[in-house]
Design a protein around this motif. Structure first.
Motif, short mmCIF file in Angstrom:
data_model
loop_
_atom_site.label_atom_id
_atom_site.label_comp_id
_atom_site.label_asym_id
_atom_site.label_seq_id
_atom_site.Cartn_x
_atom_site.Cartn_y
_atom_site.Cartn_z
N SER A 39 0.82 -23.36 -3.42
CA SER A 39 2.20 -23.00 -3.76
C SER A 39 2.21 -21.99 -4.90
CB SER A 39 2.99 -24.25 -4.16
OG SER A 39 2.61 -24.66 -5.46
N LEU A 40 3.24 -21.18 -4.94
CA LEU A 40 3.35 -20.22 -6.02
C LEU A 40 3.58 -20.90 -7.36
CD1 LEU A 40 5.21 -17.12 -4.57
CD2 LEU A 40 2.82 -17.40 -5.13
N ASP A 41 4.24 -22.04 -7.36
CA ASP A 41 4.41 -22.78 -8.61
C ASP A 41 3.04 -23.18 -9.19
OD1 ASP A 41 7.15 -22.54 -8.52
OD2 ASP A 41 7.46 -24.50 -7.58
N HIS A 42 2.12 -23.60 -8.31
CA HIS A 42 0.76 -23.92 -8.74
C HIS A 42 0.09 -22.68 -9.34
CE1 HIS A 42 -3.40 -25.28 -8.73
NE2 HIS A 42 -3.70 -24.26 -7.94
N VAL A 43 0.24 -21.54 -8.69
CA VAL A 43 -0.36 -20.30 -9.17
C VAL A 43 0.19 -19.94 -10.54
CG1 VAL A 43 -0.58 -17.80 -8.76
CG2 VAL A 43 -0.84 -19.41 -6.86
N ILE A 44 1.51 -20.02 -10.69
CA ILE A 44 2.15 -19.69 -11.98
C ILE A 44 1.59 -20.59 -13.08
CG2 ILE A 44 4.34 -19.71 -13.24
CD1 ILE A 44 5.65 -18.84 -10.52
N GLU A 63 -14.54 -16.20 1.51
CA GLU A 63 -14.34 -14.80 1.86
C GLU A 63 -13.02 -14.35 1.25
OE1 GLU A 63 -16.52 -14.86 6.22
OE2 GLU A 63 -14.43 -15.46 6.08
N LEU A 64 -13.01 -13.16 0.67
CA LEU A 64 -11.82 -12.62 0.04
C LEU A 64 -10.79 -12.26 1.10
CD1 LEU A 64 -10.58 -11.59 -2.68
CD2 LEU A 64 -11.47 -9.35 -2.03
N ILE A 65 -9.57 -12.80 0.94
CA ILE A 65 -8.50 -12.49 1.90
C ILE A 65 -7.28 -11.86 1.21
CG2 ILE A 65 -9.20 -14.20 3.60
CD1 ILE A 65 -6.93 -16.02 2.55
N GLY A 66 -7.28 -11.83 -0.12
CA GLY A 66 -6.16 -11.24 -0.83
C GLY A 66 -6.28 -11.39 -2.33
N ILE A 67 -5.23 -10.92 -3.01
CA ILE A 67 -5.10 -11.04 -4.47
C ILE A 67 -3.67 -11.48 -4.76
CG2 ILE A 67 -4.91 -9.70 -6.62
CD1 ILE A 67 -7.72 -9.80 -6.07
N ILE A 68 -3.51 -12.39 -5.70
CA ILE A 68 -2.18 -12.80 -6.14
C ILE A 68 -2.09 -12.47 -7.63
CG2 ILE A 68 -2.82 -15.21 -6.61
CD1 ILE A 68 0.50 -14.23 -4.99
N SER A 69 -0.96 -11.91 -8.04
CA SER A 69 -0.81 -11.48 -9.43
C SER A 69 0.49 -11.98 -10.03
CB SER A 69 -0.84 -9.95 -9.51
OG SER A 69 0.33 -9.42 -8.92
N THR A 87 13.69 -24.29 -4.04
CA THR A 87 12.37 -23.76 -3.75
C THR A 87 12.03 -24.01 -2.28
OG1 THR A 87 11.69 -24.22 -6.00
CG2 THR A 87 9.95 -23.82 -4.42
N ASP A 88 11.68 -22.95 -1.62
CA ASP A 88 11.28 -23.01 -0.22
C ASP A 88 9.84 -23.51 -0.15
OD1 ASP A 88 10.79 -22.63 2.45
OD2 ASP A 88 11.05 -20.46 2.43
N ILE A 89 9.57 -24.47 0.72
CA ILE A 89 8.20 -25.00 0.79
C ILE A 89 7.25 -23.97 1.39
CG2 ILE A 89 9.19 -27.25 1.13
CD1 ILE A 89 7.89 -27.47 3.78
N ASN A 90 7.80 -22.90 1.95
CA ASN A 90 6.97 -21.83 2.49
C ASN A 90 6.64 -20.77 1.45
OD1 ASN A 90 6.80 -22.92 5.09
ND2 ASN A 90 8.78 -22.04 5.64
N ASN A 91 6.99 -21.02 0.19
CA ASN A 91 6.64 -20.08 -0.87
C ASN A 91 5.19 -20.31 -1.26
OD1 ASN A 91 9.00 -18.66 -1.01
ND2 ASN A 91 9.91 -19.99 -2.55
N THR A 92 4.32 -19.79 -0.43
CA THR A 92 2.89 -19.97 -0.63
C THR A 92 2.24 -18.65 -1.02
OG1 THR A 92 2.43 -19.53 1.69
CG2 THR A 92 2.77 -21.84 1.06
N VAL A 93 1.04 -18.75 -1.50
CA VAL A 93 0.27 -17.58 -1.87
C VAL A 93 0.16 -16.62 -0.68
CG1 VAL A 93 -2.04 -16.81 -2.54
CG2 VAL A 93 -1.01 -18.79 -3.67
#
Length: 155
Positions: A39-44, A63-69, A87-93
């Protein structure tokens, strides 16, 4: 009458051979990584806790699949929290990460990487070997390398 030099012929074999300073010498290998399903909340929370501005996103095979900033997270905040929407539960990385990721090679000269930072306006580059994430080089890592190097040994 001019002054003569008494040094004699210079021996070119005495010239000190400078070695390259590689990305692998300065890259960070102990990384905070994320999964696409996080979840983006976890990332924050992780960005704030570890005082980092972003991190690589990997799959189960590392394997690298992306970058989150931070910027990607701010997009999420501006789209939902600003308007006081639930908060939408689909707000994922996976929904907000950047998937077109520039990487660098571990055998690249650090100062060549510095030019890549300048031209791309990126803050970090993942280092990938055989498709697997092995490290990351940040602008701060380049600064650390520059401090340790005598100005006339740069290659």
């Amino acid at each position: 009458m001019g002054i003569k030099s008494f040094q004699g012929k210079r021996d070119t074999s005495q010239a000190k051979e400078a070695s390259q300073i590689l990305v692998s010498d300065y890259m960070t290998t102990n990384l905070i990584t994320f999964k696409a399903e996080d979840s983006l909340d976890h990332v924050i929370e992780q960005l704030i806790t570890h005082k980092i501005s972003g991190g690589p996103v990997v799959n189960d095979k590392n394997e690298l699949i992306g970058i989150i900033s931070e910027t990607d997270c701010i997009k999420h905040i501006s789209e939902s929290k600003y308007y006081n929407m639930p908060t939408d539960i689909n707000n994922t990385v996976g929904k907000y990460m950047v998937t077109d990721v520039d990487t660098i090679d571990k055998d690249m000269n650090v100062f060549d990487a510095a030019f890549k930072f300048i031209s791309s306006h990126r803050r970090r580059f993942p280092v990938v070997e055989n498709g697997k994430l092995i490290g990351q080089l940040s602008q701060k890592d380049v600064l650390k390398a520059a401090i340790k190097v005598d100005g006339n040994t740069w290659l």
